[in-house]
Scaffold this active site. Structure first.
Site, PDB file in Angstrom:
ATOM      1  N   CYS A  53       2.593  -7.233   0.607  1.00  0.00           N
ATOM      2  CA  CYS A  53       2.016  -5.976   1.093  1.00  0.00           C
ATOM      3  C   CYS A  53       1.517  -6.198   2.515  1.00  0.00           C
ATOM      4  O   CYS A  53       0.764  -7.138   2.773  1.00  0.00           O
ATOM      5  CB  CYS A  53       0.867  -5.564   0.165  1.00  0.00           C
ATOM      6  SG  CYS A  53      -0.046  -4.119   0.745  1.00  0.00           S
ATOM      7  N   CYS A  56      -2.661  -5.900   2.488  1.00  0.00           N
ATOM      8  CA  CYS A  56      -3.559  -6.905   1.891  1.00  0.00           C
ATOM      9  C   CYS A  56      -2.916  -8.266   1.662  1.00  0.00           C
ATOM     10  O   CYS A  56      -3.614  -9.223   1.314  1.00  0.00           O
ATOM     11  CB  CYS A  56      -4.141  -6.388   0.583  1.00  0.00           C
ATOM     12  SG  CYS A  56      -2.958  -6.306  -0.782  1.00  0.00           S
ATOM     13  N   CYS A 101       0.769  -0.781  -4.134  1.00  0.00           N
ATOM     14  CA  CYS A 101       0.260  -2.136  -4.314  1.00  0.00           C
ATOM     15  C   CYS A 101      -0.901  -2.089  -5.304  1.00  0.00           C
ATOM     16  O   CYS A 101      -1.826  -1.288  -5.136  1.00  0.00           O
ATOM     17  CB  CYS A 101      -0.199  -2.692  -2.971  1.00  0.00           C
ATOM     18  SG  CYS A 101      -1.063  -4.275  -3.078  1.00  0.00           S
ATOM     19  N   CYS A 104      -4.421  -3.031  -3.332  1.00  0.00           N
ATOM     20  CA  CYS A 104      -5.080  -2.170  -2.337  1.00  0.00           C
ATOM     21  C   CYS A 104      -4.637  -0.709  -2.379  1.00  0.00           C
ATOM     22  O   CYS A 104      -5.171   0.110  -1.637  1.00  0.00           O
ATOM     23  CB  CYS A 104      -4.874  -2.735  -0.931  1.00  0.00           C
ATOM     24  SG  CYS A 104      -3.186  -2.559  -0.298  1.00  0.00           S
ATOM     25  N   HIS A 107       0.856   2.679  -0.356  1.00  0.00           N
ATOM     26  CA  HIS A 107       2.138   3.274  -0.745  1.00  0.00           C
ATOM     27  C   HIS A 107       3.245   2.355  -0.260  1.00  0.00           C
ATOM     28  O   HIS A 107       3.289   1.958   0.906  1.00  0.00           O
ATOM     29  CB  HIS A 107       2.291   4.662  -0.108  1.00  0.00           C
ATOM     30  CG  HIS A 107       3.656   5.244  -0.277  1.00  0.00           C
ATOM     31  ND1 HIS A 107       4.077   5.812  -1.452  1.00  0.00           N
ATOM     32  CD2 HIS A 107       4.699   5.327   0.590  1.00  0.00           C
ATOM     33  CE1 HIS A 107       5.333   6.238  -1.305  1.00  0.00           C
ATOM     34  NE2 HIS A 107       5.727   5.952  -0.074  1.00  0.00           N
ATOM     35  N   ARG A 122      15.701   0.066  -9.320  1.00  0.00           N
ATOM     36  CA  ARG A 122      15.849  -0.055  -7.867  1.00  0.00           C
ATOM     37  C   ARG A 122      14.505   0.300  -7.239  1.00  0.00           C
ATOM     38  O   ARG A 122      14.132   1.463  -7.161  1.00  0.00           O
ATOM     39  CB  ARG A 122      16.935   0.890  -7.345  1.00  0.00           C
ATOM     40  CG  ARG A 122      17.014   0.901  -5.805  1.00  0.00           C
ATOM     41  CD  ARG A 122      18.188   1.723  -5.311  1.00  0.00           C
ATOM     42  NE  ARG A 122      18.216   3.074  -5.824  1.00  0.00           N
ATOM     43  CZ  ARG A 122      17.792   4.155  -5.147  1.00  0.00           C
ATOM     44  NH1 ARG A 122      17.291   4.049  -3.935  1.00  0.00           N
ATOM     45  NH2 ARG A 122      17.887   5.351  -5.714  1.00  0.00           N
TER      46      ARG A 122
END
Length: 135
Positions: A53, A56, A101, A104, A107, A122
């Site tokens: 991510c 974070c 995530c 945190c 998106h 997918r």
């Protein structure tokens, strides 16, 4: 929805400024925007490593699960255990499964059931939400 890591918009913007984040990173991760297809830095990257991510640093995907879905965004067949939280997304007149995530709430993209075996999934991610830690 509440996540373990909470920051203000100003704190997220400052955090992303300290990284090699794409210009759209804040809007993608904190406002659920989507980068245009075929424009993200990781769409055609096949290096060995772990995708994390961008906000974070939580590990999200192993590069071994990345595949070319031909959709214009980095795609993965499997997320690392516990890394992703799924949220029903009813925006744009359709029902999809948003991926965020789990640490945190950033998106990341969406997950679809048209991926390769054995998962059939997918995970269609925005490059702007990711950073690759090469092995």
């Amino acid at each position: 929805m509440t996540f373990p890591l909470q920051k203000t918009d100003a704190q997220w913007q400052a955090e992303l400024a300290t990284k090699d984040a794409e210009p759209l990173a804040f809007h993608v991760t904190r406002r659920a925007h989507t980068e245009r297809p075929y424009t993200g830095r990781y769409e055609q990257v096949w290096a060995d490593g772990t995708y994390r991510c961008i906000c974070c640093g939580q590990p999200l995907f192993d590069s071994g699960t990345k595949f070319d879905a031909g959709c214009g965004w980095p795609s993965f067949a499997q997320a690392l255990p516990g890394a992703i939280t799924e949220v029903v997304d009813r925006s744009h007149g359709m029902v999809r499964v948003e991926t965020v995530c789990s640490q945190c709430g950033a998106h990341l993209g969406h997950v679809f059931e048209d991926g390769p075996a054995p998962t059939g999934l997918r995970y269609c991610m925005n490059s702007a939400a990711l950073e690759l830690q090469k092995r």
